[in-house]
Motif scaffolding. Structure first.
Motif, short mmCIF file in Angstrom:
data_model
loop_
_atom_site.label_atom_id
_atom_site.label_comp_id
_atom_site.label_asym_id
_atom_site.label_seq_id
_atom_site.Cartn_x
_atom_site.Cartn_y
_atom_site.Cartn_z
N PHE A 99 -34.24 -9.38 19.50
CA PHE A 99 -35.31 -10.28 19.99
C PHE A 99 -36.08 -10.21 19.77
N ASP A 100 -36.83 -9.22 20.12
CA ASP A 100 -38.85 -9.15 20.55
C ASP A 100 -39.22 -8.68 19.00
N ARG A 101 -38.43 -8.68 18.42
CA ARG A 101 -38.61 -7.41 16.93
C ARG A 101 -37.77 -8.25 15.87
N SER A 102 -37.64 -9.58 16.43
CA SER A 102 -36.71 -10.22 15.42
C SER A 102 -37.79 -12.17 14.46
N ASN A 103 -37.48 -11.57 13.83
CA ASN A 103 -37.91 -13.16 13.40
C ASN A 103 -37.45 -14.32 12.48
N TYR A 104 -37.74 -14.96 11.77
CA TYR A 104 -36.71 -15.75 10.70
C TYR A 104 -35.85 -14.18 9.51
N PRO A 105 -35.12 -14.33 9.43
CA PRO A 105 -33.47 -15.73 9.83
C PRO A 105 -33.12 -15.30 10.32
N HIS A 106 -33.15 -15.60 11.82
CA HIS A 106 -32.98 -15.02 12.43
C HIS A 106 -32.67 -16.26 13.57
N TYR A 107 -31.78 -16.43 13.84
CA TYR A 107 -31.78 -17.57 14.84
C TYR A 107 -30.22 -18.02 15.78
N PHE A 143 -35.93 -18.23 16.19
CA PHE A 143 -36.08 -17.19 17.28
C PHE A 143 -38.02 -17.29 17.14
N PRO A 144 -37.94 -18.04 16.35
CA PRO A 144 -39.50 -17.94 16.41
C PRO A 144 -40.29 -19.06 17.23
N PHE A 182 -42.25 -18.61 24.83
CA PHE A 182 -42.88 -18.37 25.93
C PHE A 182 -44.61 -17.98 25.72
N THR A 183 -44.69 -17.94 24.66
CA THR A 183 -46.16 -17.39 24.39
C THR A 183 -46.58 -18.56 25.22
N LEU A 184 -46.59 -19.48 24.58
CA LEU A 184 -47.56 -20.97 24.70
C LEU A 184 -47.76 -21.11 26.20
N PHE A 185 -46.28 -21.10 27.03
CA PHE A 185 -46.36 -20.72 28.35
C PHE A 185 -46.43 -20.03 29.25
N GLY A 186 -47.07 -19.00 28.74
CA GLY A 186 -47.73 -17.89 29.04
C GLY A 186 -46.43 -16.81 29.74
N ILE A 187 -45.11 -16.96 29.40
CA ILE A 187 -44.21 -16.58 29.76
C ILE A 187 -43.84 -14.43 29.33
N ALA A 188 -44.04 -13.89 30.40
CA ALA A 188 -44.17 -12.61 30.00
C ALA A 188 -42.78 -11.96 30.07
N PRO A 189 -42.33 -11.36 29.12
CA PRO A 189 -40.70 -10.62 28.99
C PRO A 189 -40.39 -10.25 30.37
N ILE A 191 -29.02 -21.90 30.52
CA ILE A 191 -29.54 -19.77 30.61
C ILE A 191 -31.12 -19.82 31.11
N ASN A 192 -31.34 -18.31 31.37
CA ASN A 192 -32.50 -18.12 31.04
C ASN A 192 -32.82 -17.74 30.95
N GLY A 193 -34.53 -17.69 29.95
CA GLY A 193 -35.50 -17.04 28.86
C GLY A 193 -34.44 -15.51 28.40
N SER A 194 -34.24 -14.42 30.17
CA SER A 194 -34.38 -12.86 29.98
C SER A 194 -32.71 -13.36 29.37
N ASP A 195 -31.79 -13.80 29.90
CA ASP A 195 -30.36 -13.83 29.01
C ASP A 195 -30.15 -14.43 27.98
N LEU A 196 -30.75 -15.07 27.54
CA LEU A 196 -31.04 -15.86 25.96
C LEU A 196 -31.83 -14.67 25.01
N ALA A 197 -32.46 -13.78 25.29
CA ALA A 197 -33.41 -13.02 25.17
C ALA A 197 -31.96 -12.04 24.70
N ALA A 198 -31.63 -11.84 25.36
CA ALA A 198 -30.59 -10.97 25.51
C ALA A 198 -28.84 -10.78 24.62
#
Length: 232
Positions: free
Chosen positions: A125-133, A162-163, A169-176, A113-120
């Motif tokens: 996704f972008d506003r959730s952290n723990y306890p989201h998995y 999710f984190p 995404f952050t460490l690899f410099g992958i923008a949304p 799966i690509n990163g965009s579809d994964l986040a979707a």
């Protein structure tokens, strides 16, 4: 600087670290969590004052205890400072597992799966952290077949927080807007002692990395730090 230096000389293994923004917690929190403090220093911290938490001190045997702590304290994390440690806790370095993942990809026995579809797949996704998995679903043979979002961590599930993906995404410099160009390939991996779990390969641009799943056991990596490092 590390605000816990005065209360401990304990040094945490990097893969077990979570960084707390000291400006977000009060004295009651400090008292309740002081037993988990470590003395590690960050070379270039994003936040001026921080606490280093060693998740292995939260528990070295009970994944639910760590999951509960992550959920209860997620609002206090300095994610910018924690990202590298979160990813490191899942870093799959043993080449035996790289080979297994590559073999599964070649044989079509993986879920890609690509990163965009994964986040979707997530409700937010972008506003959730723990306890989201993300939970990896498998067939009767243990081959990954899909991914769903869960908010109640199950120690038996093949679950990735999710984190973790946000850190990648952050460490690899992958923008949304560029996540579609990042490919995740999930596959079954088997340890020398015949313990099965899930690992995944990330491909982005010229970069490739391999990670293992939350709660996984992939000898010879098993140790007293295994529980903590996999739950992040």
């Amino acid at each position: 600087m590390n605000q816990g230096l005065g209360s401990t000389s304990h040094v945490a293994a990097p893969e077990n670290i979570i960084v707390i923004d000291a400006n977000l917690v009060d004295n009651a929190w400090k008292t309740a969590n002081s037993a988990y403090f470590a003395s590690n220093l960050l070379p270039s911290p994003h936040v001026t004052d921080y606490f280093i938490i060693d998740l292995n001190l939260v528990s070295s045997t009970d994944p639910k205890a760590i999951s509960s702590w992550l959920k209860s304290n997620a609002a206090y994390f300095s994610y910018e400072d924690s990202n590298n440690f979160i990813a490191l806790g899942h870093d799959l370095t043993d080449l035996i597992y790289h080979t297994q993942i590559e073999t599964a990809i070649t044989a079509g026995l993986c879920f890609q799966i690509n990163g965009s579809d994964l986040a979707a797949l997530a409700s937010s996704f972008d506003r959730s952290n723990y306890p989201h998995y993300f939970q990896v679903e498998t067939n009767a043979l243990g081959v990954p077949t899909g991914i769903t979002e869960i908010t109640d961590y199950n120690c038996e599930a093949n679950s990735f927080s999710f984190p973790l993906f946000k850190a990648i995404f952050t460490l690899f410099g992958i923008a949304p807007t560029d996540r579609r160009n990042a490919t995740f390939s999930f596959a079954q991996i088997v340890s020398p002692t015949n313990v099965t779990s899930i690992g995944f390969k990330l491909e982005y641009d010229t970069k490739t990395m391999y990670y293992d799943f939350t709660g996984g056991h992939t000898p010879p990596l098993i140790s007293t730090i295994t529980i903590a490092r996999r739950l992040k």
